[in-house]
Design a protein around this motif. Structure first.
Motif, PDB file in Angstrom:
ATOM      1  N   ASN A  85      72.503 -10.680  29.021  1.00  0.00           N
ATOM      2  CA  ASN A  85      72.674 -12.876  29.502  1.00  0.00           C
ATOM      3  C   ASN A  85      72.906 -14.004  29.624  1.00  0.00           C
ATOM      4  N   ILE A 101      75.801 -15.553  28.952  1.00  0.00           N
ATOM      5  CA  ILE A 101      76.402 -16.170  30.311  1.00  0.00           C
ATOM      6  C   ILE A 101      76.180 -16.582  31.301  1.00  0.00           C
ATOM      7  N   SER A 102      74.883 -16.511  31.466  1.00  0.00           N
ATOM      8  CA  SER A 102      74.282 -17.942  31.936  1.00  0.00           C
ATOM      9  C   SER A 102      73.144 -18.893  31.221  1.00  0.00           C
ATOM     10  N   CYS A 155      70.194 -17.146  31.083  1.00  0.00           N
ATOM     11  CA  CYS A 155      69.424 -16.634  31.769  1.00  0.00           C
ATOM     12  C   CYS A 155      67.616 -16.655  31.581  1.00  0.00           C
ATOM     13  N   ALA A 156      66.369 -16.744  31.077  1.00  0.00           N
ATOM     14  CA  ALA A 156      65.628 -17.147  31.420  1.00  0.00           C
ATOM     15  C   ALA A 156      64.743 -18.486  30.609  1.00  0.00           C
ATOM     16  N   PRO A 204      76.257  -7.632  30.635  1.00  0.00           N
ATOM     17  CA  PRO A 204      75.705  -8.632  31.415  1.00  0.00           C
ATOM     18  C   PRO A 204      73.817  -7.501  31.227  1.00  0.00           C
ATOM     19  N   GLY A 205      73.247  -7.803  31.043  1.00  0.00           N
ATOM     20  CA  GLY A 205      71.795  -7.389  31.315  1.00  0.00           C
ATOM     21  C   GLY A 205      70.443  -8.284  30.120  1.00  0.00           C
ATOM     22  N   CYS A 206      69.675  -7.391  30.285  1.00  0.00           N
ATOM     23  CA  CYS A 206      68.196  -8.240  29.746  1.00  0.00           C
ATOM     24  C   CYS A 206      67.612  -7.735  28.685  1.00  0.00           C
ATOM     25  N   PRO A 207      67.573  -7.055  28.059  1.00  0.00           N
ATOM     26  CA  PRO A 207      68.665  -6.806  27.515  1.00  0.00           C
ATOM     27  C   PRO A 207      69.756  -5.189  27.855  1.00  0.00           C
ATOM     28  N   PRO A 208      71.089  -5.337  27.758  1.00  0.00           N
ATOM     29  CA  PRO A 208      72.030  -4.225  27.918  1.00  0.00           C
ATOM     30  C   PRO A 208      71.782  -3.098  27.048  1.00  0.00           C
ATOM     31  N   ARG A 209      71.702  -2.094  27.508  1.00  0.00           N
ATOM     32  CA  ARG A 209      71.381  -0.729  26.830  1.00  0.00           C
ATOM     33  C   ARG A 209      72.466  -0.809  25.784  1.00  0.00           C
ATOM     34  N   THR A 261      73.702   2.343  25.260  1.00  0.00           N
ATOM     35  CA  THR A 261      75.194   2.756  26.249  1.00  0.00           C
ATOM     36  C   THR A 261      76.475   2.196  26.940  1.00  0.00           C
ATOM     37  N   GLU A 262      75.356   0.956  27.451  1.00  0.00           N
ATOM     38  CA  GLU A 262      76.246  -0.522  27.844  1.00  0.00           C
ATOM     39  C   GLU A 262      77.112  -1.042  27.357  1.00  0.00           C
ATOM     40  N   ILE A 300      77.816  -0.107  23.912  1.00  0.00           N
ATOM     41  CA  ILE A 300      79.305   0.938  23.829  1.00  0.00           C
ATOM     42  C   ILE A 300      80.063   1.432  24.822  1.00  0.00           C
ATOM     43  N   SER A 301      80.062   1.341  25.691  1.00  0.00           N
ATOM     44  CA  SER A 301      81.164   1.338  26.644  1.00  0.00           C
ATOM     45  C   SER A 301      82.110   0.723  27.187  1.00  0.00           C
TER      46      SER A 301
END
Lengths: 155, 200
Positions: A92, A95-96, A98-99, A122-127, A129-130, A132-133
């Motif tokens: 995140n 992008i923004s 985040c916190a 996005p994600g805090c944190p992203p996995r 898998t996310e 890699i994909s």
């Protein structure tokens, strides 16, 4: 499309060299990138290799919310990456903020203000898998026909 | 074990296939993983509890659709995926991972209260927070511009040039006072407690 171009496309898709840049993150996303290297996720099976040197990299992974010290250094680092190149932001923060994006904090997101960003996860944190994909999804089209697309442009 | 055993081991088709082609990593998330909250079919009542409890700045917006129904929208670049909005929602409008299943199984509930804290070193008694507070406006619409009020039933008012909190329990957690304070003296603290109800 010439045969040479086809070979280049096929090779570039299967061999991606990565450098990651921490522009003031909390290390959560860095640990998730580290987890991608572990045997469970194993990004080297996809031909993704980590070098922590921007001069060897094709893709730079950016974590962190752009602290004030990085504002002049990140575009400088981006210029050192040889083409074809791409930037992928992780988490995140790029992008923004985040916190950390509170009144009075010394950060200046988004990262896309300073360098062109090809993909953001996005994600805090992203996995892992996310991560890699996302990289695999952009890998197919990112460096495709680079010579044709960049003809007439400044390298 | 001779050389022949090694050759037999490595000449297996499966082994060769795995060696030369990419193995599939576990690219699916486990069921218990909290992803970004998604909408269920139940209708939102616009109580704004999810928005008040959200710890991420700008991660959730409650918008009204064309047909007049309210719905919460999650902004992926801001959301932490902590799942607080899913747990707090009384109508189960949002869902994420196995939070709702666990909540029903174990009869869990969130209790939350907000505490308004005034840093007296920074407060200069301008009264911006008191006039901006929507709870104050409802109780005492005739509040003075300096934040002075004739009644002590309001949430907070200026007494003797200092902001004093009268009734903490009235606070709904909108944090307007934090935003309007020019000195950064106001802080709204959120106390969240997960409790297990009786009859489980």
């Amino acid at each position: 499309m010439t045969l040479l171009q086809r070979i280049k496309n096929a090779v570039r898709k299967r061999s991606i060299h990565i450098c990651y840049v921490n522009t003031g993150s909390c290390n959560g996303c860095d640990i998730e990138i580290l987890a991608c290297l572990s045997p469970r996720y194993d990004i080297e099976q996809y031909g993704i290799y980590v070098h922590n040197n921007p001069r060897e990299a094709d893709v730079i992974l950016i974590t962190g919310a752009m602290s004030a010290q990085w504002i002049d250094k990140l575009p400088d680092l981006w210029d050192r990456v040889p083409g074809p190149k791409a930037a992928v932001t992780i988490g995140n923060c790029p992008i923004s903020g985040c916190a950390f994006n509170r009144p009075g904090s010394l950060i200046d997101p988004p990262v896309s203000k300073y360098i062109p960003v090809a993909a953001a996860i996005p994600g805090c944190p992203p996995r892992p898998t996310e991560i890699i994909s996302a990289i695999l999804n952009v890998a197919d089209t990112l460096f495709e026909n680079y010579e044709i697309k960049s003809r007439g442009k400044k390298p | 074990m001779g050389v022949a055993a090694y050759i037999r081991e490595f000449a297996r088709f499966d082994w060769l296939k795995k060696f030369f082609t990419a193995k599939t990593a576990p690219l699916a998330s486990p069921l218990h993983f909290h992803g970004f909250p998604e909408l269920t079919s139940t209708e939102c009542t616009n109580c704004l509890k999810c928005r008040m409890i959200c710890p991420a700045p700008g991660a959730i917006e409650i918008v009204q659709r064309r047909d007049g129904k309210w719905e919460p929208q999650i902004v992926p670049g801001h959301c932490f995926r902590c799942g607080y909005c899913v747990e707090i929602c009384p109508e189960e409008v949002l869902t994420s991972g196995d939070i709702l299943v666990k909540r029903r199984e174990q009869n869990l509930a969130f209790t939350h209260e907000f505490e308004v804290m005034v840093d007296t070193n920074f407060c200069m008694g301008c009264g911006n927070c008191c006039t901006a507070c929507p709870v104050n406006r409802e109780i005492d619409p005739g509040m003075g511009a300096g934040g002075t009020s004739t009644t002590d039933t309001v949430l907070m008012r200026i007494v003797g040039g200092r902001n004093t909190v009268q009734h903490n329990d009235l606070c709904k957690g909108c944090k307007v006072c934090e935003d309007t304070c020019p000195n950064g003296a106001m802080h709204v603290v959120r106390r969240v407690e997960a409790v297990q109800k009786e009859g489980c």
